[in-house]
Design an enzyme around this catalytic site. Structure first.
Site, PDB file in Angstrom:
ATOM      1  N   LYS A  84       0.873  -1.187   0.000  1.00 42.56           N
ATOM      2  CA  LYS A  84       0.000   0.000   0.000  1.00 42.56           C
ATOM      3  C   LYS A  84       0.907   1.233   0.000  1.00 42.56           C
ATOM      4  O   LYS A  84       1.493   1.590   1.023  1.00 42.56           O
ATOM      5  CB  LYS A  84      -0.922   0.003   1.226  1.00 42.56           C
ATOM      6  CG  LYS A  84      -1.928   1.163   1.197  1.00 42.56           C
ATOM      7  CD  LYS A  84      -2.863   1.118   2.389  1.00 42.56           C
ATOM      8  CE  LYS A  84      -4.048   2.071   2.281  1.00 42.56           C
ATOM      9  NZ  LYS A  84      -3.747   3.435   1.887  1.00 42.56           N
TER      10      LYS A  84
ATOM     11  N   ARG B  44      -3.449   8.791  -5.404  1.00 45.25           N
ATOM     12  CA  ARG B  44      -4.082   7.851  -6.326  1.00 45.25           C
ATOM     13  C   ARG B  44      -4.332   8.554  -7.647  1.00 45.25           C
ATOM     14  O   ARG B  44      -4.749   9.713  -7.674  1.00 45.25           O
ATOM     15  CB  ARG B  44      -5.399   7.375  -5.747  1.00 45.25           C
ATOM     16  CG  ARG B  44      -6.059   6.300  -6.596  1.00 45.25           C
ATOM     17  CD  ARG B  44      -7.142   5.632  -5.819  1.00 45.25           C
ATOM     18  NE  ARG B  44      -7.744   4.549  -6.542  1.00 45.25           N
ATOM     19  CZ  ARG B  44      -8.534   3.652  -5.965  1.00 45.25           C
ATOM     20  NH1 ARG B  44      -8.789   3.729  -4.684  1.00 45.25           N
ATOM     21  NH2 ARG B  44      -9.070   2.676  -6.668  1.00 45.25           N
TER      22      ARG B  44
ATOM     23  N   ARG C 117      -8.360  10.958  -6.987  1.00 41.72           N
ATOM     24  CA  ARG C 117      -9.282  10.101  -6.261  1.00 41.72           C
ATOM     25  C   ARG C 117     -10.692  10.695  -6.224  1.00 41.72           C
ATOM     26  O   ARG C 117     -11.668   9.983  -6.200  1.00 41.72           O
ATOM     27  CB  ARG C 117      -8.734  10.004  -4.835  1.00 41.72           C
ATOM     28  CG  ARG C 117      -9.346   9.006  -3.970  1.00 41.72           C
ATOM     29  CD  ARG C 117      -8.779   9.248  -2.603  1.00 41.72           C
ATOM     30  NE  ARG C 117      -9.294   8.282  -1.662  1.00 41.72           N
ATOM     31  CZ  ARG C 117     -10.562   8.202  -1.306  1.00 41.72           C
ATOM     32  NH1 ARG C 117     -11.443   9.019  -1.814  1.00 41.72           N
ATOM     33  NH2 ARG C 117     -10.923   7.290  -0.431  1.00 41.72           N
TER      34      ARG C 117
ATOM     35  N   GLU D  87      -0.689   4.569  -8.022  1.00 41.71           N
ATOM     36  CA  GLU D  87      -0.377   5.548  -6.976  1.00 41.71           C
ATOM     37  C   GLU D  87       0.891   6.283  -7.387  1.00 41.71           C
ATOM     38  O   GLU D  87       1.890   5.653  -7.743  1.00 41.71           O
ATOM     39  CB  GLU D  87      -0.178   4.786  -5.659  1.00 41.71           C
ATOM     40  CG  GLU D  87      -0.139   5.624  -4.425  1.00 41.71           C
ATOM     41  CD  GLU D  87      -1.517   5.904  -3.795  1.00 41.71           C
ATOM     42  OE1 GLU D  87      -2.552   5.543  -4.386  1.00 41.71           O
ATOM     43  OE2 GLU D  87      -1.521   6.503  -2.707  1.00 41.71           O
TER      44      GLU D  87
ATOM     45  N   PHE E 250      -1.641  -0.476 -10.326  1.00 40.56           N
ATOM     46  CA  PHE E 250      -2.227  -1.668  -9.701  1.00 40.56           C
ATOM     47  C   PHE E 250      -3.516  -2.167 -10.344  1.00 40.56           C
ATOM     48  O   PHE E 250      -4.043  -3.186  -9.935  1.00 40.56           O
ATOM     49  CB  PHE E 250      -2.431  -1.477  -8.189  1.00 40.56           C
ATOM     50  CG  PHE E 250      -3.188  -0.246  -7.775  1.00 40.56           C
ATOM     51  CD1 PHE E 250      -4.560  -0.168  -7.934  1.00 40.56           C
ATOM     52  CD2 PHE E 250      -2.519   0.828  -7.207  1.00 40.56           C
ATOM     53  CE1 PHE E 250      -5.255   0.958  -7.541  1.00 40.56           C
ATOM     54  CE2 PHE E 250      -3.211   1.971  -6.816  1.00 40.56           C
ATOM     55  CZ  PHE E 250      -4.585   2.035  -6.980  1.00 40.56           C
TER      56      PHE E 250
ATOM     57  N   ARG F 207     -17.012   0.856  -1.198  1.00 40.72           N
ATOM     58  CA  ARG F 207     -16.013   0.379  -0.240  1.00 40.72           C
ATOM     59  C   ARG F 207     -16.439  -1.024   0.155  1.00 40.72           C
ATOM     60  O   ARG F 207     -17.153  -1.216   1.131  1.00 40.72           O
ATOM     61  CB  ARG F 207     -15.976   1.314   0.969  1.00 40.72           C
ATOM     62  CG  ARG F 207     -14.786   1.100   1.876  1.00 40.72           C
ATOM     63  CD  ARG F 207     -14.834   2.031   3.083  1.00 40.72           C
ATOM     64  NE  ARG F 207     -14.533   3.412   2.776  1.00 40.72           N
ATOM     65  CZ  ARG F 207     -13.304   3.897   2.606  1.00 40.72           C
ATOM     66  NH1 ARG F 207     -12.259   3.103   2.712  1.00 40.72           N
ATOM     67  NH2 ARG F 207     -13.117   5.167   2.333  1.00 40.72           N
TER      68      ARG F 207
ATOM     69  N   LYS G 186      -7.512  -3.006   3.547  1.00 33.86           N
ATOM     70  CA  LYS G 186      -6.210  -2.407   3.828  1.00 33.86           C
ATOM     71  C   LYS G 186      -5.794  -2.766   5.245  1.00 33.86           C
ATOM     72  O   LYS G 186      -6.624  -2.842   6.147  1.00 33.86           O
ATOM     73  CB  LYS G 186      -6.248  -0.899   3.619  1.00 33.86           C
ATOM     74  CG  LYS G 186      -7.290  -0.171   4.433  1.00 33.86           C
ATOM     75  CD  LYS G 186      -7.249   1.324   4.133  1.00 33.86           C
ATOM     76  CE  LYS G 186      -8.407   2.044   4.779  1.00 33.86           C
ATOM     77  NZ  LYS G 186      -8.495   3.449   4.515  1.00 33.86           N
TER      78      LYS G 186
HETATM   79  P1  ATP Z   1      -6.129   5.751   3.041  1.00 33.14           P
HETATM   80  O1  ATP Z   1      -6.292   7.103   3.653  1.00 33.14           O
HETATM   81  O2  ATP Z   1      -5.894   4.635   3.988  1.00 33.14           O
HETATM   82  O3  ATP Z   1      -5.198   5.731   1.857  1.00 33.14           O
HETATM   83  P2  ATP Z   1      -8.446   5.924   1.380  1.00 33.14           P
HETATM   84  O4  ATP Z   1      -9.762   6.240   1.991  1.00 33.14           O
HETATM   85  O5  ATP Z   1      -7.755   6.945   0.539  1.00 33.14           O
HETATM   86  O6  ATP Z   1      -7.519   5.354   2.529  1.00 33.14           O
HETATM   87  P3  ATP Z   1      -8.906   3.238   0.805  1.00 33.14           P
HETATM   88  O7  ATP Z   1      -9.747   2.656  -0.239  1.00 33.14           O
HETATM   89  O8  ATP Z   1      -9.397   3.106   2.175  1.00 33.14           O
HETATM   90  O9  ATP Z   1      -8.639   4.738   0.420  1.00 33.14           O
HETATM   91  O10 ATP Z   1      -7.464   2.623   0.726  1.00 33.14           O
HETATM   92  C1  ATP Z   1      -6.921   2.356  -0.522  1.00 33.14           C
HETATM   93  C2  ATP Z   1      -6.050   3.512  -0.988  1.00 33.14           C
HETATM   94  O11 ATP Z   1      -4.703   3.114  -0.934  1.00 33.14           O
HETATM   95  C3  ATP Z   1      -6.322   3.824  -2.431  1.00 33.14           C
HETATM   96  O12 ATP Z   1      -7.252   4.894  -2.547  1.00 33.14           O
HETATM   97  C4  ATP Z   1      -4.972   4.173  -3.027  1.00 33.14           C
HETATM   98  O13 ATP Z   1      -4.799   5.576  -3.049  1.00 33.14           O
HETATM   99  C5  ATP Z   1      -3.980   3.612  -2.041  1.00 33.14           C
HETATM  100  N1  ATP Z   1      -3.155   2.503  -2.548  1.00 33.14           N
HETATM  101  C6  ATP Z   1      -1.820   2.402  -2.398  1.00 33.14           C
HETATM  102  N2  ATP Z   1      -1.360   1.262  -2.918  1.00 33.14           N
HETATM  103  C7  ATP Z   1      -2.427   0.591  -3.422  1.00 33.14           C
HETATM  104  C8  ATP Z   1      -2.580  -0.661  -4.077  1.00 33.14           C
HETATM  105  N3  ATP Z   1      -1.548  -1.462  -4.292  1.00 33.14           N
HETATM  106  N4  ATP Z   1      -3.833  -1.020  -4.443  1.00 33.14           N
HETATM  107  C9  ATP Z   1      -4.894  -0.226  -4.213  1.00 33.14           C
HETATM  108  N5  ATP Z   1      -4.800   0.975  -3.593  1.00 33.14           N
HETATM  109  C10 ATP Z   1      -3.583   1.379  -3.187  1.00 33.14           C
END
Ligand code: ATP
Length: 587
Positions: free
Chosen positions: A259, A264, A279, A309, A349, A426, A432
């Site tokens: 991660k 994103r 995002r 990312e 990814f 979600r 995660k």
């Molecule tokens: P966080 O603040 O934990 O990044 P979030 O609310 O932005 O969370 P989540 O869907 O909860 O988003 O967590 C996935 C996020 O992690 C994605 O939005 C992306 O930006 C990031 N990310 C990093 N590496 C990866 C990966 N290998 N696959 C998917 N998402 C990834």
């Protein structure tokens, strides 16, 4: 449809809190719209002229709007400003000013012009003209256009035109409610919202979805597919707090990926034309000309939509740099200088479209294979580090290696047949698992700044403490979760003071709060916060109504700002009350 009829609907909406009633009121008006106007009506109802990804905004500086109002009403700028200070809301000020004006003075002032009966599309056209007026002397032109318009409309129309200019209609209608009302208006059944939502998640374009529904019917909405250059709402992950829980979720086998802690990005490409979306579906192409070049250099196919990312990368040390570095690349100016200072790498990814087809319904492993067929790795383009795991030890090893390699944690991804890309959801196909063993709470929260108190002493003249909230997706409201006053740098406080303008004395309609804040803001800025513990609270409204006692909500104890302003998230993408309740129950 006449704009004044739409405004009457907005006024009724403003005066009710009940969600179902709001859906009915809105549906009743939308049902009277034709297929040519429903797209613009939908956009305006969300306070927009275009979908976010187009990047054209109407917002005018308050000073300009004040001047326009003064011109339109024949009042002095000072008296308009006074009324604005008193009401704290451009819409109410405009309404009052025009209401006070008698018909005769109005006619005298406007040179015998009649009040015009504008169609919604005409209003949209004039506002679009104002938004697109740029270059030398554009401020004066905008003021003239706006005052010309305001002098020809009723006080109620002026209320909402001014609010469109200020960036928030304040009717409490968010996209989900609008989709439900559209569904009710055209199909007679609010339940068909699910099909509209599916379509909206695929293209983020309310104008397109509503026009399709009104022109071609529900069956056509069901067929709406991914379109190049129309961003897809991103898939999100649930959270887990241990390797065992992660494994359990996927019944023994899953894919793991690093991660990465960056930005994103959704990359749309057709030949050499490449666009990047954040995002929250904003167009960020201009901020990353280097990424466009890397993508073009590595592509093996002409057309695709892929996701990854963007991280800041130190090529000498071969290491990923912390989020704070890449966040400097979000600037709109001095881009070349920033490219040199903060080189980036993209970890890809997923693939969402290729071969002229949507890939959303293909299983994860197939999509991952496809990704490697359409683009190749280079120094700046890599595939996210991945493995398949079958036991908790493998997960722990991968997790620790991810942390060593400067990642936030890992993502677990389903490898089952139904491991589709759930646009805008979600779901449990992705989870995660983040670092944070040392803190009592292993996770952080992305919270919306709802209100503030003015600071004292060193912070006098700026905001001192902030009221933070989460988002309730079902009700479309913000609920308070914590108050925070420490951990901000002077730079942060300056930034908040510049970006956050008090909205009005009354708390915004979409805020559920029992706490009285001196200042309320439009939901705009999301910040990342950690804390010690989530406790039950009679003061905060987060998850109230979902707890054992209806009087209780949830609160974050000892909140700490992590230093991260999450500016690639829209307020509706903040941590939800549901997520917080799940973390609370698992504490
Ligand atoms: P966080 O603040 O934990 O990044 P979030 O609310 O932005 O969370 P989540 O869907 O909860 O988003 O967590 C996935 C996020 O992690 C994605 O939005 C992306 O930006 C990031 N990310 C990093 N590496 C990866 C990966 N290998 N696959 C998917 N998402 C990834």
């Amino acid at each position: 449809m006449k704009f004044k009829d739409l405004c009457q609907c907005y006024f009724r909406l403003e005066n009710t809190q009940k969600k179902l009633e709001m859906v009915d009121i809105l549906a009743e008006t939308l049902a009277k719209a034709n297929e040519k106007e429903i797209g613009k009506i939908s956009l305006l109802t969300l306070g927009k002229l275009y979908p976010d990804f187009v990047g054209i905004e109407l917002m005018l500086a308050e000073k300009m709007a004040t001047k326009a109002l003064a011109l339109a009403t024949g009042k002095s700028e000072k008296s308009v400003q006074n009324l604005l200070d008193e009401t704290g809301d451009l819409g109410k000020a405009a309404h009052k000013l025009l209401e006070n004006k008698t018909q005769s003075t109005l006619l005298a002032f406007t040179n015998q012009q009649e009040i015009e009966q504008y169609e919604v599309q005409e209003i949209w056209g004039i506002l679009d003209n104002i938004a697109k007026t740029t270059g030398e002397g554009s401020s004066d032109k905008k003021i003239r256009f706006l005052s010309g318009l305001l002098s020809k409309v009723t006080s109620l129309e002026a209320r909402y035109i001014s609010r469109l200019i200020a960036g928030n209609l304040r009717t409490g209608v968010a996209a989900q409610l609008l989709l439900e009302a559209l569904s009710k208006a055209k199909t007679g059944n609010r339940e068909n919202k699910e099909f509209l939502e599916r379509a909206y998640n695929r293209c983020s374009d309310i104008e397109y979805v509503s026009t399709t529904l009104f022109a071609k019917g529900l069956e056509a909405v069901k067929q709406v597919e991914v379109k190049l250059f129309s961003p897809i709402k991103v898939m999100l992950a649930q959270r887990v707090s241990s390797s065992e829980e992660l494994l359990e979720r996927f019944k023994g086998t899953c894919a793991l990926e690093y991660k990465y802690d960056g930005l994103r990005v959704q990359i749309h490409k057709k030949n050499k034309d490449v666009k990047l979306f954040s995002r929250s579906t904003e167009n960020i192409t201009n901020q990353f000309p280097d990424v466009i070049e890397f993508i073009n250099d590595s592509s093996l196919d002409d057309e695709f939509i892929i996701e990854g990312e963007i991280v800041a990368f130190d090529h000498d040390k071969e290491s990923i740099l912390p989020f704070q570095h890449v966040s400097q690349r979000k600037r709109k100016h001095d881009i070349d200088q920033k490219i040199a200072e903060v080189p980036v790498r993209v970890y890809l990814f997923d693939v969402l479209y290729s071969d002229s087809k949507s890939k959303l319904d293909s299983p994860y492993l197939e999509r991952r294979e496809n990704l490697k067929e359409i683009i190749e790795e280079s120094k700046e383009i890599k595939f996210s580090h991945q493995t398949i795991a079958e036991n908790a030890d493998e997960i722990d090893d991968f997790f620790h290696q991810a942390i060593k390699d400067s990642c936030e944690g890992i993502m677990g991804k389903s490898v089952g047949k139904d491991s589709v890309y759930q646009a805008g959801a979600r779901g449990w196909n992705w989870v995660k698992y983040k670092a944070g063993y040392d803190a009592q709470l292993s996770d952080s929260f992305d919270l919306v700044i709802m209100g503030a108190e003015y600071g004292k002493g060193k912070r006098a003249g700026k905001y001192g403490a902030f009221l933070l909230g989460c988002y309730d997706e079902i009700e479309g409201v913000y609920q308070t979760f914590t108050k925070i006053g420490t951990g901000f740098s002077d730079e942060d406080l300056d930034f908040f003071f510049k970006e956050l303008k008090p909205f009005e004395r009354d708390k915004p309609k979409e805020f559920q709060s029992d706490i009285e804040s001196s200042i309320w803001f439009n939901p705009k800025i999301v910040i990342e916060v950690t804390g010690d513990e989530i406790t039950r609270s009679q003061l905060h409204t987060c998850s109230r109504g979902l707890m054992e006692s209806d009087l209780e909500g949830l609160a974050l104890r000892f909140p700490r700002f992590t230093g991260k302003i999450v500016d690639d998230k829209a307020p509706e993408q903040a941590t939800t009350n549901d997520e917080i309740r799940t973390i609370y129950l698992n504490q």
